[in-house]
Motif scaffolding. Structure first.
Motif, mmCIF file in Angstrom:
data_model
loop_
_atom_site.group_PDB
_atom_site.id
_atom_site.type_symbol
_atom_site.label_atom_id
_atom_site.label_comp_id
_atom_site.label_asym_id
_atom_site.label_seq_id
_atom_site.Cartn_x
_atom_site.Cartn_y
_atom_site.Cartn_z
ATOM 1 N N ARG A 173 0.830 -1.198 0.000
ATOM 2 C CA ARG A 173 0.000 0.000 0.000
ATOM 3 C C ARG A 173 0.869 1.254 0.000
ATOM 4 O O ARG A 173 0.563 2.244 -0.667
ATOM 5 N N LYS A 174 1.977 1.172 0.751
ATOM 6 C CA LYS A 174 2.901 2.321 0.770
ATOM 7 C C LYS A 174 3.446 2.564 -0.639
ATOM 8 O O LYS A 174 3.514 3.699 -1.094
ATOM 9 N N LEU A 175 3.812 1.464 -1.299
ATOM 10 C CA LEU A 175 4.315 1.590 -2.675
ATOM 11 C C LEU A 175 3.277 2.264 -3.578
ATOM 12 O O LEU A 175 3.592 3.208 -4.298
ATOM 13 N N GLU A 200 -10.087 -5.514 -0.163
ATOM 14 C CA GLU A 200 -10.684 -6.553 -1.021
ATOM 15 C C GLU A 200 -9.737 -6.866 -2.176
ATOM 16 O O GLU A 200 -9.504 -8.021 -2.511
ATOM 17 N N GLN A 201 -9.175 -5.812 -2.767
ATOM 18 C CA GLN A 201 -8.199 -6.027 -3.840
ATOM 19 C C GLN A 201 -6.986 -6.788 -3.306
ATOM 20 O O GLN A 201 -6.434 -7.653 -3.967
ATOM 21 N N ASN A 202 -6.603 -6.463 -2.061
ATOM 22 C CA ASN A 202 -5.438 -7.108 -1.457
ATOM 23 C C ASN A 202 -5.586 -8.626 -1.370
ATOM 24 O O ASN A 202 -4.598 -9.354 -1.432
ATOM 25 N N LYS A 219 -0.084 -6.724 -10.814
ATOM 26 C CA LYS A 219 -1.503 -6.494 -10.519
ATOM 27 C C LYS A 219 -1.724 -5.087 -9.978
ATOM 28 O O LYS A 219 -2.645 -4.382 -10.385
ATOM 29 N N ILE A 220 -0.870 -4.681 -9.027
ATOM 30 C CA ILE A 220 -1.034 -3.373 -8.393
ATOM 31 C C ILE A 220 -0.892 -2.249 -9.419
ATOM 32 O O ILE A 220 -1.670 -1.298 -9.424
#
Ligand code: B16
Ligand code: MG
Length: 217
Positions: free
Chosen positions: A25-27, A38-40, A54-55
């Motif tokens: 998330r930081k990235l 949910e995506q995680n 994916k991210i």
């Protein structure tokens, strides 16, 4: 028994999934976007490289090869700063009891993880020398849901796939176990892991009697 057990690492033995989430998330945030819990779920059990792909899709971003590599390294560095603080207290509730039972009853068990940091983490939580075999992200070429990681683990234990019991917290991992023709036990929510043969919220929900029955079936 002719049966063996294969444990996933992140999300099963320890909750490093929360550290992966923080670091990814930081990235994303540093690159100017965000993604949801949910995506995680879709990143669980997925390799580092495929996770970043994916991210970046979610953020509709493309990176050069060099920048992609740099971002992967930064994420891992950040992730390892959390791992550095881990100790045996991080072993999830109920896991040690199952491991002790397997040892007492001479049931072979292995690790089957996508993580390249698996050995490092097992060392931090004092479980490294308890496993009969360790198969991790450094040993495989095909990521879950490909069954490769679990098939190599079963082979190392000298156990047939159909006699292997896999504990997994990720959708991709449950699919990998099913694709390997193994007995899949999902650790998490029924609505996410419904494809597993059995689902438990966590290890405290698993009765040793249940394990005993599976092992003697
Ligand atoms: P690393 P598991 C997986 O471990 C994680 O679930 C996944 O989120 C992570 O991207 C992957 O390992 C690679 O980890 O960056 O440490 O090599 O659940 O298969 O034990
Ligand atoms: Mg996992």
């Amino acid at each position: 028994t002719n049966k063996g057990v294969i444990f996933d690492l992140d999300g099963v033995i320890v909750d490093t999934a929360k550290f992966h989430f923080l670091a990814w998330r930081k990235l994303a945030n540093d690159l100017g976007f965000d993604f949801t819990k949910e995506q995680n779920e879709q990143l669980k059990g997925v390799s580092r490289e495929d996770s970043l792909k994916k991210i970046l899709d979610w953020g509709e971003l493309e990176l050069s090869k060099t920048e992609f590599k740099r971002q992967m390294a930064l994420k891992n560095e950040n992730y390892l700063s959390y791992v550095a603080k881990m100790d045996e207290d991080e072993i999830l509730p109920g896991v040690q009891e199952v491991i002790d039972y397997l040892i007492e009853n001479n049931v072979p068990f292995a690790l089957g993880s996508a993580s390249k940091n698996a050995r490092n983490i097992l060392k931090k939580i004092n479980l490294l020398d308890k496993f009969d075999a360790i198969v991790d992200g450094t040993d495989v070429s095909k990521a879950k849901p490909d069954p490769e990681v679990f098939l190599i683990a079963a082979e190392a234990l000298n156990i047939k796939p159909e006699n292997s019991i896999v504990f997994e917290d990720s959708v991709a991992g449950v699919q990998a176990a099913n694709n390997a023709n193994m007995i899949s036990i999902g650790i998490g929510e029924q609505k996410t892991l419904g494809e597993a043969n059995y689902v438990f919220t966590d290890f405290t929900e698993i009765d040793i009697e249940f394990i005993k029955k599976l092992l003697t079936k």
